[in-house]
Enzyme design. Structure first.
Site, PDB file in Angstrom:
ATOM      1  N   LYS A  52      23.827  46.141  32.308  1.00  0.00           N
ATOM      2  CA  LYS A  52      23.643  46.996  31.128  1.00  0.00           C
ATOM      3  C   LYS A  52      24.660  48.144  31.158  1.00  0.00           C
ATOM      4  O   LYS A  52      25.306  48.458  30.151  1.00  0.00           O
ATOM      5  CB  LYS A  52      22.206  47.538  31.084  1.00  0.00           C
ATOM      6  CG  LYS A  52      21.191  46.445  30.730  1.00  0.00           C
ATOM      7  CD  LYS A  52      19.753  46.848  30.990  1.00  0.00           C
ATOM      8  CE  LYS A  52      18.827  45.655  30.789  1.00  0.00           C
ATOM      9  NZ  LYS A  52      17.414  45.916  31.131  1.00  0.00           N
ATOM     10  N   GLN A  96      13.766  50.420  33.750  1.00  0.00           N
ATOM     11  CA  GLN A  96      13.800  49.022  34.171  1.00  0.00           C
ATOM     12  C   GLN A  96      12.460  48.620  34.793  1.00  0.00           C
ATOM     13  O   GLN A  96      11.980  49.257  35.720  1.00  0.00           O
ATOM     14  CB  GLN A  96      14.952  48.806  35.174  1.00  0.00           C
ATOM     15  CG  GLN A  96      15.189  47.366  35.538  1.00  0.00           C
ATOM     16  CD  GLN A  96      15.641  46.506  34.359  1.00  0.00           C
ATOM     17  OE1 GLN A  96      16.468  46.912  33.548  1.00  0.00           O
ATOM     18  NE2 GLN A  96      15.074  45.318  34.244  1.00  0.00           N
ATOM     19  N   ASP A 119      14.251  49.863  24.290  1.00  0.00           N
ATOM     20  CA  ASP A 119      13.654  48.601  24.748  1.00  0.00           C
ATOM     21  C   ASP A 119      12.637  48.081  23.728  1.00  0.00           C
ATOM     22  O   ASP A 119      12.224  46.928  23.790  1.00  0.00           O
ATOM     23  CB  ASP A 119      12.965  48.787  26.106  1.00  0.00           C
ATOM     24  CG  ASP A 119      13.842  48.326  27.261  1.00  0.00           C
ATOM     25  OD1 ASP A 119      14.748  47.503  27.011  1.00  0.00           O
ATOM     26  OD2 ASP A 119      13.619  48.782  28.396  1.00  0.00           O
TER      27      ASP A 119
END
Ligand SMILES: NC(=O)c1ccc[n+]([C@@H]2O[C@H](COP(=O)([O-])OP(=O)(O)OC[C@H]3O[C@@H](n4cnc5c(N)ncnc54)[C@H](OP(=O)(O)O)[C@@H]3O)[C@@H](O)[C@H]2O)c1
Length: 292
Positions: A52, A96, A119
């Site tokens: 990412k 994460q 997200d």
């Protein structure tokens, strides 16, 4: 049979975002800034976060990687998120997953400001998605939608079967495919571990999205001729022939299913690459929302 190539479509998405970011720079404006929080040293999480950050760099976004020890107290993590929420230079925040046991995922996700929820896991984002309002869409289903769109795959009136009902993949995927949009307008069946006649249901599917995390689960006898098969699964299985000691396997028995399909995604090289592209789209859109 045509392969849905995540590398090609993700590159297309990245090129588009890079052009837009270059324009922002040329106009002297700030570029999108993604903050990624990584806790502990889980191998898969390290890999995901590293790609990412690398993708941000390729596109010209700013990124900040914030690392914490596995034993971090929940209060320290919540304080870090509050700081990022209040930092005008940060457009998107991602934490994460999975998180260590002492930390509530639900609580942490809910703490991220909905305008920075790239997200798309925050209840506000999911609520907007369900209502068909502009929303940050969870990156994996969003990436699949971008892929269906790129290859101009007909979805209207099709029967889509989604295997898996998680909040991050299966459930949002089923909502997106049922919406009155393109891609969408499918008749959707959601299957899960309590589904009793999965094979019969899959055999009726024009589109199958396999998102259950069981390598090779979807076999050729479960798929009708000319179906579109999207393989979301990513499972590390031991493989001594690989330097890493493992191979990445999808949820589809690709070798035997592929010849029956009109389109199919490979693993690796399919949905996984799109997920990062979609996250970058969300980050760009978050920057548009951020008036600083
Ligand atoms: N490509 C990517 O970028 C990406 C992103 C995210 C996840 N993934 C991968 O996608 C897979 C799914 O991830 P997830 O986070 O959604 O997993 P998850 O939270 O474990 O959910 C799995 C879902 O599959 C269902 N399921 C399990 N066994 C089943 C069976 N035998 N028959 C039918 N349904 C079954 C479960 O049903 P119940 O609800 O009844 O338990 C659950 O709804 C994993 O391999 C993950 O690594 C890939």
């Amino acid at each position: 049979m045509q392969i849905l190539d995540g590398k090609i479509v993700a590159q297309h998405v990245k090129n588009e975002l890079k052009t837009k970011t270059d324009l922002l720079k040329a106009e002297g404006k700030r570029v999108p800034h993604l903050a990624a929080i990584l806790i502990g040293s889980n191998g898969a999480s390290e890999t995901y976060v590293a790609s990412k950050v690398k993708t941000c760099h390729e596109i010209g976004f700013k990124s900040s990687l914030i690392r914490f020890d596995e034993n971090i107290a929940e209060s320290d993590l919540t304080a870090a998120i509050e700081r990022l929420n209040n930092d005008e230079d940060i457009d998107g925040i991602l934490v994460q997953l999975p998180l260590p046991q002492q930390i509530s995922e639900e609580k942490i996700i809910s703490l991220i400001h909905p305008d920075k929820d790239v997200d798309g896991f925050h209840p506000v984002s999911i609520g907007k998605l369900v209502q068909g309002l502009p929303a940050f869409i969870p990156a994996t289903p969003y990436g699949i939608m971008l892929m269906l769109e790129h290859y101009k795959i007909e979805t209207s009136g099709k029967h889509a079967v989604v295997i898996g009902r998680s909040n991050i993949v299966g459930r949002p995927m089923s909502i997106l495919l049922s919406q009155n949009t393109y891609p969408g307008n499918c008749t959707v069946t959601v299957c899960h571990s309590r589904t009793t006649n999965l094979k019969e249901i899959c055999l009726q599917a024009d589109i199958i999205v396999a998102a259950l995390g069981k390598p090779g689960f979807l076999t050729a006898d479960m798929v009708k001729e000319n179906a579109v098969v999207i393989d979301v699964g990513i499972t590390r299985v031991p493989d001594t022939t690989k330097k890493s000691g493992f191979a990445i396997k999808g949820d589809v028995d690709f070798e035997n299913v592929a010849p029956k399909c009109s389109y199919i995604t490979p693993v690796p090289g399919g949905v996984g690459l799109m997920t990062i592209g979609a996250l970058m789209m969300n980050t760009y859109n978050a920057a548009l929302l951020n008036k600083g």
